[in-house]
Design a protein around this motif. Structure first.
Motif, PDB file in Angstrom:
ATOM      1  N   TYR A 102       0.832  -1.207   0.000  1.00 42.00           N
ATOM      2  CA  TYR A 102       0.000   0.000   0.000  1.00 42.00           C
ATOM      3  C   TYR A 102       0.867   1.257   0.000  1.00 42.00           C
ATOM      4  O   TYR A 102       0.708   2.151  -0.832  1.00 42.00           O
ATOM      5  N   ALA A 132       3.756 -10.256  -4.267  1.00 44.26           N
ATOM      6  CA  ALA A 132       2.427  -9.746  -3.909  1.00 44.26           C
ATOM      7  C   ALA A 132       1.563  -9.458  -5.129  1.00 44.26           C
ATOM      8  O   ALA A 132       0.376  -9.771  -5.161  1.00 44.26           O
ATOM      9  N   GLN A 134       0.700  -6.404  -6.254  1.00 42.48           N
ATOM     10  CA  GLN A 134      -0.264  -5.363  -5.875  1.00 42.48           C
ATOM     11  C   GLN A 134       0.126  -3.954  -6.310  1.00 42.48           C
ATOM     12  O   GLN A 134      -0.744  -3.129  -6.592  1.00 42.48           O
ATOM     13  N   LEU A 137      -1.193  -2.256  -9.721  1.00 41.98           N
ATOM     14  CA  LEU A 137      -2.617  -1.908  -9.677  1.00 41.98           C
ATOM     15  C   LEU A 137      -2.861  -0.762  -8.707  1.00 41.98           C
ATOM     16  O   LEU A 137      -3.728   0.088  -8.938  1.00 41.98           O
ATOM     17  N   GLU A 141      -4.618   2.830  -9.546  1.00 39.31           N
ATOM     18  CA  GLU A 141      -5.792   3.305  -8.798  1.00 39.31           C
ATOM     19  C   GLU A 141      -5.540   4.700  -8.222  1.00 39.31           C
ATOM     20  O   GLU A 141      -6.398   5.573  -8.300  1.00 39.31           O
ATOM     21  N   THR A 149      -3.305  -6.117 -16.625  1.00 37.95           N
ATOM     22  CA  THR A 149      -2.281  -6.882 -15.918  1.00 37.95           C
ATOM     23  C   THR A 149      -1.868  -8.138 -16.681  1.00 37.95           C
ATOM     24  O   THR A 149      -2.581  -8.605 -17.566  1.00 37.95           O
ATOM     25  N   ARG A 165      -3.263 -10.142 -22.700  1.00 40.41           N
ATOM     26  CA  ARG A 165      -3.287 -10.443 -21.262  1.00 40.41           C
ATOM     27  C   ARG A 165      -3.448 -11.953 -21.082  1.00 40.41           C
ATOM     28  O   ARG A 165      -4.396 -12.555 -21.574  1.00 40.41           O
ATOM     29  N   LEU A 228      -0.732  -0.668   5.966  1.00 39.76           N
ATOM     30  CA  LEU A 228      -2.061  -1.190   6.293  1.00 39.76           C
ATOM     31  C   LEU A 228      -1.989  -2.645   6.733  1.00 39.76           C
ATOM     32  O   LEU A 228      -2.916  -3.162   7.326  1.00 39.76           O
ATOM     33  N   THR A 229      -0.891  -3.325   6.396  1.00 36.71           N
ATOM     34  CA  THR A 229      -0.756  -4.717   6.824  1.00 36.71           C
ATOM     35  C   THR A 229       0.466  -4.835   7.736  1.00 36.71           C
ATOM     36  O   THR A 229       1.443  -4.105   7.566  1.00 36.71           O
TER      37      THR A 229
ATOM     38  N   ARG B 105      -6.437 -12.020  -9.174  1.00 33.09           N
ATOM     39  CA  ARG B 105      -5.145 -11.323  -9.180  1.00 33.09           C
ATOM     40  C   ARG B 105      -5.295  -9.884  -9.659  1.00 33.09           C
ATOM     41  O   ARG B 105      -4.538  -9.013  -9.270  1.00 33.09           O
ATOM     42  N   ASP B 106      -6.253  -9.673 -10.554  1.00 32.51           N
ATOM     43  CA  ASP B 106      -6.449  -8.349 -11.143  1.00 32.51           C
ATOM     44  C   ASP B 106      -7.402  -7.506 -10.297  1.00 32.51           C
ATOM     45  O   ASP B 106      -7.183  -6.324 -10.074  1.00 32.51           O
ATOM     46  N   PRO B 109      -6.299  -6.518  -5.813  1.00 35.05           N
ATOM     47  CA  PRO B 109      -5.464  -5.367  -5.434  1.00 35.05           C
ATOM     48  C   PRO B 109      -6.129  -4.027  -5.764  1.00 35.05           C
ATOM     49  O   PRO B 109      -6.118  -3.102  -4.946  1.00 35.05           O
ATOM     50  N   ARG B 110      -6.724  -3.948  -6.947  1.00 36.09           N
ATOM     51  CA  ARG B 110      -7.310  -2.655  -7.317  1.00 36.09           C
ATOM     52  C   ARG B 110      -8.471  -2.315  -6.391  1.00 36.09           C
ATOM     53  O   ARG B 110      -8.648  -1.167  -5.982  1.00 36.09           O
ATOM     54  N   PHE B 113      -7.158  -1.105  -2.973  1.00 35.27           N
ATOM     55  CA  PHE B 113      -6.733   0.297  -3.015  1.00 35.27           C
ATOM     56  C   PHE B 113      -7.948   1.219  -3.087  1.00 35.27           C
ATOM     57  O   PHE B 113      -7.970   2.267  -2.461  1.00 35.27           O
ATOM     58  N   ARG B 114      -8.973   0.825  -3.847  1.00 38.27           N
ATOM     59  CA  ARG B 114     -10.186   1.658  -3.941  1.00 38.27           C
ATOM     60  C   ARG B 114     -10.837   1.782  -2.561  1.00 38.27           C
ATOM     61  O   ARG B 114     -11.299   2.851  -2.175  1.00 38.27           O
ATOM     62  N   THR B 117      -7.943  -0.328   1.919  1.00 41.12           N
ATOM     63  CA  THR B 117      -7.663  -1.343   2.932  1.00 41.12           C
ATOM     64  C   THR B 117      -6.486  -2.222   2.523  1.00 41.12           C
ATOM     65  O   THR B 117      -6.018  -2.161   1.378  1.00 41.12           O
ATOM     66  N   GLY B 118      -6.012  -3.034   3.462  1.00 44.73           N
ATOM     67  CA  GLY B 118      -4.860  -3.901   3.201  1.00 44.73           C
ATOM     68  C   GLY B 118      -5.286  -5.237   2.634  1.00 44.73           C
ATOM     69  O   GLY B 118      -6.413  -5.695   2.863  1.00 44.73           O
ATOM     70  N   LEU B 119      -4.376  -5.862   1.899  1.00 47.39           N
ATOM     71  CA  LEU B 119      -4.681  -7.128   1.227  1.00 47.39           C
ATOM     72  C   LEU B 119      -3.465  -8.038   1.304  1.00 47.39           C
ATOM     73  O   LEU B 119      -2.331  -7.587   1.156  1.00 47.39           O
ATOM     74  N   SER B 120      -3.711  -9.335   1.543  1.00 48.76           N
ATOM     75  CA  SER B 120      -2.652 -10.337   1.387  1.00 48.76           C
ATOM     76  C   SER B 120      -3.071 -11.243   0.240  1.00 48.76           C
ATOM     77  O   SER B 120      -4.138 -11.854   0.302  1.00 48.76           O
ATOM     78  N   THR B 121      -2.224 -11.344  -0.769  1.00 44.76           N
ATOM     79  CA  THR B 121      -2.567 -12.200  -1.905  1.00 44.76           C
ATOM     80  C   THR B 121      -2.009 -13.604  -1.700  1.00 44.76           C
ATOM     81  O   THR B 121      -1.041 -13.802  -0.969  1.00 44.76           O
TER      82      THR B 121
END
Ligand SMILES: Cc1cc2nc3c(=O)[nH]c(=O)nc-3n(C[C@H](O)[C@H](O)[C@H](O)COP(=O)(O)OP(=O)(O)OC[C@H]3O[C@@H](n4cnc5c(N)ncnc54)[C@H](O)[C@@H]3O)c2cc1C
Ligand SMILES: Nc1ncnc2c1ncn2[C@@H]1O[C@H](COP(=O)(O)O)[C@@H](O)[C@H]1O
Lengths: 268, 333
Positions: A102, A132, A134, A137, A141, A149, A165, A228-229, B105-106, B109-110, B113-114, B117-121
């Motif tokens: 983040y 990750a 992330q 993206l 955003e 992607t 893609r 955030l994490t 995957r797509d 994450p987006r 962010f919108r 908040t946090g994310l673990s993939t």
């Protein structure tokens, strides 16, 4: 039309170093850099540079390479410049350390806003350390631009990008207007090797250095405070396993024994 | 944070039924919801979705949101993020889970962010920490050399994507009750900034790799596209499918769609025959869940022998033909 391109590259521990060299310091929850193995530009990021250079080869334009990391990350930027990139930016500040996806995306997006002009931003599909996937993206955003992607091919067509893609059963061709952010996968193909001329030119280039205050980032927005994490524990998973090695007078006999052993254990 | 309720899942559909990842999401999600004493919601986006609500309910969902709209026919980032943002803001889940698939995957994450908040993939284990009640998210990092346990303390929902085949699928229970709610997409096509011009399928013939009970996987050691044919014969006899390492697919010997590993397909067959591959951590990420792993490699020090149950040290060219013949004989019995 000449294109303004930005490529985000990260420097990471060599992801293909022998597993035996991989160590974690459980007190700090950090990887211990292996002795004598140099960090590298994350492989997908080298391919992202390649994707940008292929477009530059056809349409002309400028490729700006940007990395956030410790001082050594300049080597990743220089590698990209030696491949054919035009300008390099290094975002280095102690306060950036330990940032999660983040915060990393925010820092990179701030730098990209400061650069100002861009048609296409390239990232790797994932950084090959934390995998990750992330940050690209996230940048899109934050900047409010479309993203495509896991691209294996990027072309310009009538002022728009056409991107192949990769999906589970093949690929889809996606069209997007500019500006756009594209993340690159290994199916793109091998990145070019820096030529001697490229290496010499890159060595002469002065990198732009920006710190937190250049990017208008406050102390609470970065590193552990901004994340955030939270990482609770980093550990090496226990691997059990004993392999029954099957031998014979020769390999053909071993093969027969293997088949019989698989039948005996009801595997086949 | 007390305003946040429920566990929400992003469901995927395959052949008008729940995709296998969706059953796994329901399995993981139901447990988390029970541990928290919360409800389990699942969301389906698409065009002409049909009746999948009852299947999801029998697999543990308390509420199924269906958003059916022509603009949601093919997955595209913008409309999916927009609809998921709206649904998440309405349902205010504590936890939001997706699959680590081409879509997840797509999208994840987006969307994270919108939502800010946090994310673990790519998580392989999810649980509720008994003390903090936070979602403990365990994910492989450094190509699988390490595991990281993550939490998201400050923001909601706590978001994660789950690795395919890492978690047990939900078990059917026809007496479980739930409701299906239809929600309008409310999309405006001018907000959609990408267009799919065409789709190209590159699927191998025969048994689908992800479903095969036997996988014969070749690596760089196989040496050529031509040599891969010998693996096809062995796979055919065992009723299985052929896979490849990235080194093999990047060499152009086989299509990338049969690549197994961290950035390829995840398989968990009964039998995994690893031929001429070293067993890098990134490759093992895609096959370490296999029941029995057999390694054929000429290097006794290759890491694959640490993961394998049976192994032969030697040139595969001198092993595979006889192995194929003997298997042919045994399978006929
Ligand atoms: C971020 C990231 C993601 C990745 N994702 C993936 C992924 O999804 N899938 C994947 O596979 N890789 C992935 N990789 C690449 C991975 O790190 C390895 O490079 C790759 O798996 C190596 O493939 P290999 O085992 O076929 O080749 P090698 O490591 O070169 O091994 C070849 C093996 O063949 C043996 N051999 C050679 N000749 C013979 C013979 N005649 N008979 C028997 N044995 C022989 C050799 O002893 C050797 O052990 C990824 C890498 C990164 C950095
Ligand atoms: N510190 C960084 N500096 C520059 N680019 C980065 C950095 N971290 C991530 N990226 C970019 O974002 C992509 C995805 O990273 P990640 O989300 O960490 O897997 C990478 O492939 C890079 O292109």
């Amino acid at each position: 039309m000449a294109l303004n391109m930005i490529v985000c590259v990260k420097q990471i521990p060599d992801p293909e170093a022998p597993p035996a060299t991989f160590k974690i310091d459980s007190n700090t929850n950090k990887v211990v850099p292996p002795q004598g193995i140099e960090p590298v530009i994350s492989p997908f990021d080298a391919q992202a540079v390649e994707a940008a250079l292929r477009l530059k080869d056809v349409h002309g334009g400028k490729v700006t390479v940007i990395s956030m990391g410790p001082a050594s990350a300049k080597d990743a930027v220089k590698h990209a410049l030696a491949m054919g990139g035009d300008e390099g930016v290094l975002l280095e500040d102690e306060a950036f350390g330990d940032s999660d996806s983040y915060v990393t995306a925010y820092i990179l997006a701030q730098a990209i806003k400061k650069i100002g002009e861009y048609d296409i931003i390239f990232c790797g599909r994932q950084a090959a350390d934390w995998d990750a996937g992330q940050v690209g993206l996230g940048i899109a955003e934050i900047l409010g631009i479309p993203s495509v992607t896991v691209a294996q091919k990027v072309e310009m067509m009538d002022g728009k990008v056409e991107v192949e893609r990769v999906v589970e059963n093949g690929y889809e061709v996606v069209e997007a207007g500019l500006p756009v952010l594209v993340t690159i996968t290994n199916e793109l193909g091998e990145p070019r090797y820096p030529t001697l001329k490229g290496i010499m030119a890159a060595a002469r280039k002065q990198l732009t250095l920006w710190q937190a205050n250049d990017l208008g980032m406050g102390p609470d927005q970065m590193g552990l405070k901004g994340n955030l994490t939270q990482l609770r524990r980093l550990f090496v998973p226990a691997r059990e396993g004993t392999c029954e090695v099957i031998e014979g007078e020769n390999l053909a006999e071993a093969a027969v024994k293997l088949a019989l052993r698989l039948r005996e254990t009801k595997v086949i | 944070m007390s305003a946040y309720r429920s566990v929400m899942l992003f469901g995927e559909i395959a052949n008008s039924s729940l995709a296998s990842i969706t059953r796994e999401l329901l399995g993981a999600g139901r447990k988390l919801a029970n541990d928290l004493g919360e409800e389990l919601f699942i969301v389906f986006l698409g065009n002409g979705i049909g009746n999948i609500g009852s299947e999801a309910i029998a697999l543990g969902a308390d509420k199924v949101y269906v958003v059916d709209d022509p603009l949601l026919g093919d997955y595209r980032t913008d409309p999916y993020v927009t609809v998921m943002e709206k649904l998440t803001k309405e349902a205010v889940p504590q936890i939001l889970l997706l699959g680590q698939t081409a879509i997840g995957r797509d999208l994840a994450p987006r969307l994270a962010f919108r939502l800010g908040t946090g994310l673990s993939t790519d998580c392989v284990e999810l649980s509720i920490d008994p003390e903090s009640k936070l979602l403990m998210q365990v994910r492989p990092v450094y190509g699988g050399n390490a595991l990281a346990a993550m939490v998201c303390e400050k923001a909601r929902p706590q978001m994660a994507t789950i690795r395919p085949k890492a978690m047990a699928p939900a078990v059917k229970n026809d007496s479980h009750h739930g409701e299906v709610v239809s929600v309008p997409a409310g999309l405006d096509s001018s907000q959609i900034r990408t267009r799919i011009l065409r789709k190209v399928k590159q699927e191998a013939e025969g048994i689908k790799l992800e479903d095969a009970e036997v996988v014969v996987c070749g690596g760089r050691g196989i040496g050529s596209a031509e040599n891969f044919k010998s693996l096809e014969e062995l796979a055919r006899i065992l009723g299985g499918a052929v896979g490849a390492t990235r080194a093999a697919s990047d060499s152009g010997w086989v299509p990338a769609t049969i690549q197994i590993g961290l950035t390829g397909k995840i398989v968990t067959p009964n039998l995994y025959l690893a031929v001429g591959l070293s067993g890098s951590s990134q490759h093992m990420a895609g096959c370490s869940g296999s029941k029995t792993i057999v390694a054929i490699n000429k290097d006794p020090e290759a890491p694959i022998f640490k993961a394998a149950h049976f192994g032969i040290v030697g040139d595969y060219k001198q092993v595979v033909p006889t192995l194929t013949e003997k298997c042919r004989e045994l399978m006929a019995k």
